[in-house]
Design an enzyme around this catalytic site. Structure first.
Site, PDB file in Angstrom:
ATOM      1  N   SER A   1       0.497  -1.492   0.066  1.00  0.00           N
ATOM      2  CA  SER A   1      -0.224   0.101   0.766  1.00  0.00           C
ATOM      3  C   SER A   1       0.750   1.501   0.216  1.00  0.00           C
ATOM      4  O   SER A   1       2.031   1.218   0.056  1.00  0.00           O
ATOM      5  CB  SER A   1      -0.666   0.331   1.163  1.00  0.00           C
TER       6      SER A   1
ATOM      7  N   SER B   1      -0.116   3.884   0.772  1.00  0.00           N
ATOM      8  CA  SER B   1      -1.950   5.221   1.227  1.00  0.00           C
ATOM      9  C   SER B   1      -0.354   5.328   2.790  1.00  0.00           C
ATOM     10  O   SER B   1      -0.290   6.894   3.331  1.00  0.00           O
ATOM     11  CB  SER B   1      -2.025   4.233   2.221  1.00  0.00           C
TER      12      SER B   1
ATOM     13  N   THR C   1      -8.151  -1.121   2.784  1.00  0.00           N
ATOM     14  CA  THR C   1      -8.127  -1.664   1.097  1.00  0.00           C
ATOM     15  C   THR C   1      -8.332  -3.243   0.815  1.00  0.00           C
ATOM     16  O   THR C   1      -8.717  -3.508   1.765  1.00  0.00           O
ATOM     17  CB  THR C   1      -6.937  -1.332   0.794  1.00  0.00           C
TER      18      THR C   1
ATOM     19  N   LYS D   1     -12.983  -3.514   2.734  1.00  0.00           N
ATOM     20  CA  LYS D   1     -14.514  -2.516   2.439  1.00  0.00           C
ATOM     21  C   LYS D   1     -14.936  -3.248   2.886  1.00  0.00           C
ATOM     22  O   LYS D   1     -16.293  -1.874   2.874  1.00  0.00           O
ATOM     23  CB  LYS D   1     -13.863  -2.671   0.802  1.00  0.00           C
TER      24      LYS D   1
ATOM     25  N   ASN E   1     -14.029   2.940   2.989  1.00  0.00           N
ATOM     26  CA  ASN E   1     -12.568   2.812   2.801  1.00  0.00           C
ATOM     27  C   ASN E   1     -12.243   4.174   3.815  1.00  0.00           C
ATOM     28  O   ASN E   1     -10.384   3.720   3.773  1.00  0.00           O
ATOM     29  CB  ASN E   1     -12.341   3.289   1.261  1.00  0.00           C
TER      30      ASN E   1
ATOM     31  N   ASP F   1     -13.805   6.990  -2.032  1.00  0.00           N
ATOM     32  CA  ASP F   1     -13.538   6.942  -3.816  1.00  0.00           C
ATOM     33  C   ASP F   1     -14.564   6.829  -4.869  1.00  0.00           C
ATOM     34  O   ASP F   1     -13.967   7.808  -5.765  1.00  0.00           O
ATOM     35  CB  ASP F   1     -13.368   5.445  -3.625  1.00  0.00           C
TER      36      ASP F   1
ATOM     37  N   GLY G   1     -14.712  -3.501  -7.478  1.00  0.00           N
ATOM     38  CA  GLY G   1     -14.705  -2.796  -6.617  1.00  0.00           C
ATOM     39  C   GLY G   1     -14.795  -1.124  -6.438  1.00  0.00           C
ATOM     40  O   GLY G   1     -15.408  -0.549  -6.721  1.00  0.00           O
TER      41      GLY G   1
ATOM     42  N   GLY H   1      -4.800   8.015 -12.997  1.00  0.00           N
ATOM     43  CA  GLY H   1      -6.178   8.118 -11.605  1.00  0.00           C
ATOM     44  C   GLY H   1      -4.861   8.851 -10.607  1.00  0.00           C
ATOM     45  O   GLY H   1      -5.038   8.436 -10.010  1.00  0.00           O
TER      46      GLY H   1
HETATM   47  P1  NAP Z   1     -10.701  -5.320  -8.877  1.00  0.00           P
HETATM   48  O1  NAP Z   1     -12.132  -5.190  -7.693  1.00  0.00           O
HETATM   49  O2  NAP Z   1      -9.956  -7.129  -8.545  1.00  0.00           O
HETATM   50  O3  NAP Z   1     -11.140  -5.705  -9.428  1.00  0.00           O
HETATM   51  C1  NAP Z   1     -10.232  -5.571 -11.392  1.00  0.00           C
HETATM   52  C2  NAP Z   1     -11.672  -5.669 -12.480  1.00  0.00           C
HETATM   53  O4  NAP Z   1     -10.245  -5.646 -14.017  1.00  0.00           O
HETATM   54  C3  NAP Z   1     -13.252  -6.628 -12.550  1.00  0.00           C
HETATM   55  O5  NAP Z   1     -13.550  -5.402 -13.617  1.00  0.00           O
HETATM   56  C4  NAP Z   1     -11.621  -7.766 -13.684  1.00  0.00           C
HETATM   57  O6  NAP Z   1     -12.620  -8.274 -14.519  1.00  0.00           O
HETATM   58  C5  NAP Z   1     -11.330  -6.453 -14.266  1.00  0.00           C
HETATM   59  N1  NAP Z   1     -10.224  -7.448 -15.197  1.00  0.00           N
HETATM   60  C6  NAP Z   1      -9.102  -8.132 -14.851  1.00  0.00           C
HETATM   61  N2  NAP Z   1      -7.555  -8.766 -15.074  1.00  0.00           N
HETATM   62  C7  NAP Z   1      -8.803  -9.185 -16.174  1.00  0.00           C
HETATM   63  C8  NAP Z   1      -8.704  -9.273 -18.168  1.00  0.00           C
HETATM   64  N3  NAP Z   1      -7.407  -9.893 -18.326  1.00  0.00           N
HETATM   65  N4  NAP Z   1      -9.721  -9.027 -19.019  1.00  0.00           N
HETATM   66  C9  NAP Z   1     -10.851  -8.341 -18.329  1.00  0.00           C
HETATM   67  N5  NAP Z   1     -10.385  -7.929 -17.519  1.00  0.00           N
HETATM   68  C10 NAP Z   1      -9.992  -7.829 -16.442  1.00  0.00           C
HETATM   69  O7  NAP Z   1      -9.964  -4.567  -8.543  1.00  0.00           O
HETATM   70  P2  NAP Z   1     -10.452  -2.912  -8.156  1.00  0.00           P
HETATM   71  O8  NAP Z   1     -10.072  -2.257  -6.365  1.00  0.00           O
HETATM   72  O9  NAP Z   1     -11.855  -2.230  -8.668  1.00  0.00           O
HETATM   73  O10 NAP Z   1      -9.616  -2.044  -8.728  1.00  0.00           O
HETATM   74  C11 NAP Z   1      -8.943  -1.617 -10.323  1.00  0.00           C
HETATM   75  C12 NAP Z   1      -8.282  -0.927 -11.510  1.00  0.00           C
HETATM   76  O11 NAP Z   1      -8.599   0.784 -10.521  1.00  0.00           O
HETATM   77  C13 NAP Z   1      -6.704  -1.543 -10.326  1.00  0.00           C
HETATM   78  O12 NAP Z   1      -5.923  -1.185 -11.376  1.00  0.00           O
HETATM   79  C14 NAP Z   1      -6.552  -0.812  -9.584  1.00  0.00           C
HETATM   80  O13 NAP Z   1      -4.987   0.077  -9.614  1.00  0.00           O
HETATM   81  C15 NAP Z   1      -6.905   0.745  -9.920  1.00  0.00           C
HETATM   82  N6  NAP Z   1      -7.622   1.835  -8.867  1.00  0.00           N
HETATM   83  C16 NAP Z   1      -6.910   3.002  -8.684  1.00  0.00           C
HETATM   84  C17 NAP Z   1      -7.229   4.017  -7.777  1.00  0.00           C
HETATM   85  C18 NAP Z   1      -6.696   5.634  -7.523  1.00  0.00           C
HETATM   86  O14 NAP Z   1      -6.370   5.668  -6.998  1.00  0.00           O
HETATM   87  N7  NAP Z   1      -6.012   6.465  -8.454  1.00  0.00           N
HETATM   88  C19 NAP Z   1      -8.535   3.181  -6.806  1.00  0.00           C
HETATM   89  C20 NAP Z   1      -9.146   1.909  -6.605  1.00  0.00           C
HETATM   90  C21 NAP Z   1      -8.447   1.251  -7.865  1.00  0.00           C
HETATM   91  P3  NAP Z   1     -13.751  -9.372 -13.552  1.00  0.00           P
HETATM   92  O15 NAP Z   1     -14.724  -9.150 -13.237  1.00  0.00           O
HETATM   93  O16 NAP Z   1     -14.258 -10.824 -15.050  1.00  0.00           O
HETATM   94  O17 NAP Z   1     -12.659 -10.166 -12.978  1.00  0.00           O
END
Ligand code: NAP
Length: 465
Positions: free
Chosen positions: A205, A207, A252, A256, A277, A292, A319, A432
């Site tokens: 993390s 954070s 995280t 959550k 969060n 978020d 998420g 992001g």
């Molecule tokens: P998560 O809950 O694990 O969700 C991941 C998503 O990506 C799911 O919808 C998953 O699809 C999809 N995915 C993963 N591999 C894939 C593939 N090979 N082909 C198609 N779809 C795929 O993760 P999250 O917490 O939502 O985070 C998602 C992204 O947002 C991450 O990259 C994270 O770093 C970024 N993020 C950034 C911030 C920021 O502060 N900027 C905050 C939060 C998150 P399935 O449902 O089919 O598995």
């Protein structure tokens, strides 16, 4: 025998700014003889430098943007205080009785603080109380009392203007080249309040890095730690955190959702998104927030993007996507949620079928949806540093309207392949980082109950990442 050493305060730019501001504000009142001159009559006769000095001292504790925000808050406080103070004067002879006057003062202070908190201006509270006290206690009588109130407001405006001018004229902080490693260390005192991030795993993390950098920058006496908590054990952790006197913590994955039923109070976004969060512990009670979704909308607003009435295509249904989709829908956007696992997209869309529609993640569907959208938001982890995963192809971007913006929640790398491809096709791109900063700033605002300048924090976070 060792004698205790008394640490000497460092004379930095803030101290210098405050001194300069006080001198300037004092000098500005020289034509008025520095003290109140009743022979001048009207409001002029009641003008004095004291309040300008107070406003300057308060307003030059920070940067230009923060000074402005602080100053506006103080001004609101003075206006609230001025109105309340002036209104109490209408009680007239009742104020001759000292006990009654004391009671009125207390009631007015409560009303002033309450009004400022009602409009979410905690920094205004002090000023809202000072003015009625001064108006009532000084014993000024007749119409002069009203001049007195107006004079205090004018002095606050002068103080704010001087503070802004001094802040604009003098440098913010020492230049980066003069910063030493020692500046980055945190001093831990007995009074230091504890914060942390929990997760499983959590060692990756960012954070602690981000929050400690902001706390240092703001000079707040908190320490932010990293705390592994195994899945399913949030309840035990919460009791430990309360017992150990934590001011709060961030959560995280995978905590959550687990935290939601454990909270004593939930904010509207945590309720809407079904995830917490940020947890604040106040007087033994746990207050759950979700920053978020609001952080995402703030990041869009910072870029001048308004989702209201727009067609948005969201990639992913994890998420982050859930928070993004539900806030976009709340903001009046029509959202298509494209996900590899259709059930997850359907589950998100079930929350608001009027604004949210599920779709697949195959090339044909992505191309078809891209043609209709005004904004594309990637919430998948495709393209994220360290995952090695990537979109199968980017041809769906060809169909985007020329004015459509492309947002990627990923901030490492700063430019994902998706953003590079969209940029090549002439689209506006946003990474992001804005979300990262805004959700962290919102969380820190909850922890510390202070307004924080997100623009200033952007630079501070960029330095440490
Ligand atoms: P998560 O809950 O694990 O969700 C991941 C998503 O990506 C799911 O919808 C998953 O699809 C999809 N995915 C993963 N591999 C894939 C593939 N090979 N082909 C198609 N779809 C795929 O993760 P999250 O917490 O939502 O985070 C998602 C992204 O947002 C991450 O990259 C994270 O770093 C970024 N993020 C950034 C911030 C920021 O502060 N900027 C905050 C939060 C998150 P399935 O449902 O089919 O598995």
């Amino acid at each position: 025998m060792r004698h205790p050493t008394v640490p000497l305060p460092r004379i930095g730019m803030r101290v210098i700014k405050t001194a300069v501001a006080v001198m300037v504000s004092y000098a500005l009142f020289l034509p008025f003889g520095l003290t109140y001159r009743e022979e001048l009559g009207g409001v002029l006769g009641q003008i004095g430098p004291l309040y300008a000095c107070i406003a300057c001292i308060i307003c030059t504790q920070s940067t230009l943007g923060q000074t402005f925000r602080q100053g506006i808050s103080r001004l609101i406080g003075v206006l609230v205080g001025g109105i309340l103070g002036t209104a109490t004067l209408l009680l007239g002879p009742a104020l001759e009785n000292l006990w009654l006057k004391t009671l009125v003062l207390g009631l007015v202070c409560v009303a002033g603080v309450w009004l400022c908190l009602l409009i979410k201006r905690p920094t205004a509270c002090g000023m809202a109380c000072i003015l009625p006290c001064v108006i009532l206690i000084t014993g000024v009588t007749g119409v002069t009392r009203y001049y007195y109130a107006i004079a205090r407001m004018i002095e606050t405006v002068v103080g704010l203007l001087v503070a802004l001018a001094v802040n604009a004229a003098l440098p913010d902080h020492r230049p980066e080249s003069q910063r030493e490693e020692t500046d980055r260390r945190m001093e831990v005192r007995n009074s230091t309040r504890k914060l942390c991030v929990i997760g499983d795993p959590v060692s990756h993390s960012k954070s602690p890095l981000i929050q400690n950098a902001m706390l240092r920058e703001l000079g707040l006496d908190y320490l932010y730690l990293c705390q592994p908590v195994p899945r399913g054990r949030c309840g035990e952790w919460l009791e430990c955190a309360k017992f150990a006197g934590y001011a709060g913590f961030n959560a995280t994955m995978p905590h959550k959702e687990e935290l939601v039923p454990l909270m004593d109070e939930l904010d509207a976004d945590a309720r809407l998104i079904g995830a917490v969060n940020t947890v604040c512990i106040r007087e033994g009670k746990a207050w759950g927030y979700n920053t978020d979704g609001a952080g995402f909308l703030r990041a869009l607003a910072d870029e001048g993007i308004s989702p209201s009435g727009k067609r948005v295509m969201v990639l992913g249904a994890g998420g982050a996507a859930k928070a993004v989709c539900l806030k976009l829908a709340q903001a009046g956007a029509k959202v298509t949620v494209c996900n590899r696992t259709p059930e997850k997209a359907e589950a998100i869309c079930a929350h608001d079928p009027e604004h949210l529609h599920p779709a697949g993640f195959d090339s044909a569907t992505l191309s078809q949806q891209a043609r209709r959208c005004d904004l594309l938001v990637n919430c998948t982890s495709l393209g994220m540093e360290g995952t090695g995963s990537q979109f199968a192809d980017f041809s769906f971007l060809d169909g985007l309207k020329p004015e459509a913006a492309v947002v990627d929640l990923i901030y490492a790398p700063a430019q994902t392949e998706l953003l590079r491809q969209a940029g090549q096709r002439g689209h506006r791109t946003v990474n992001g980082f804005g979300l990262l900063v805004n959700q962290a700033v919102l969380a820190l605002e909850h922890f510390t109950d202070t307004e924080i300048d997100a623009e200033k924090m952007k630079a501070c976070i960029a330095r440490v990442l």
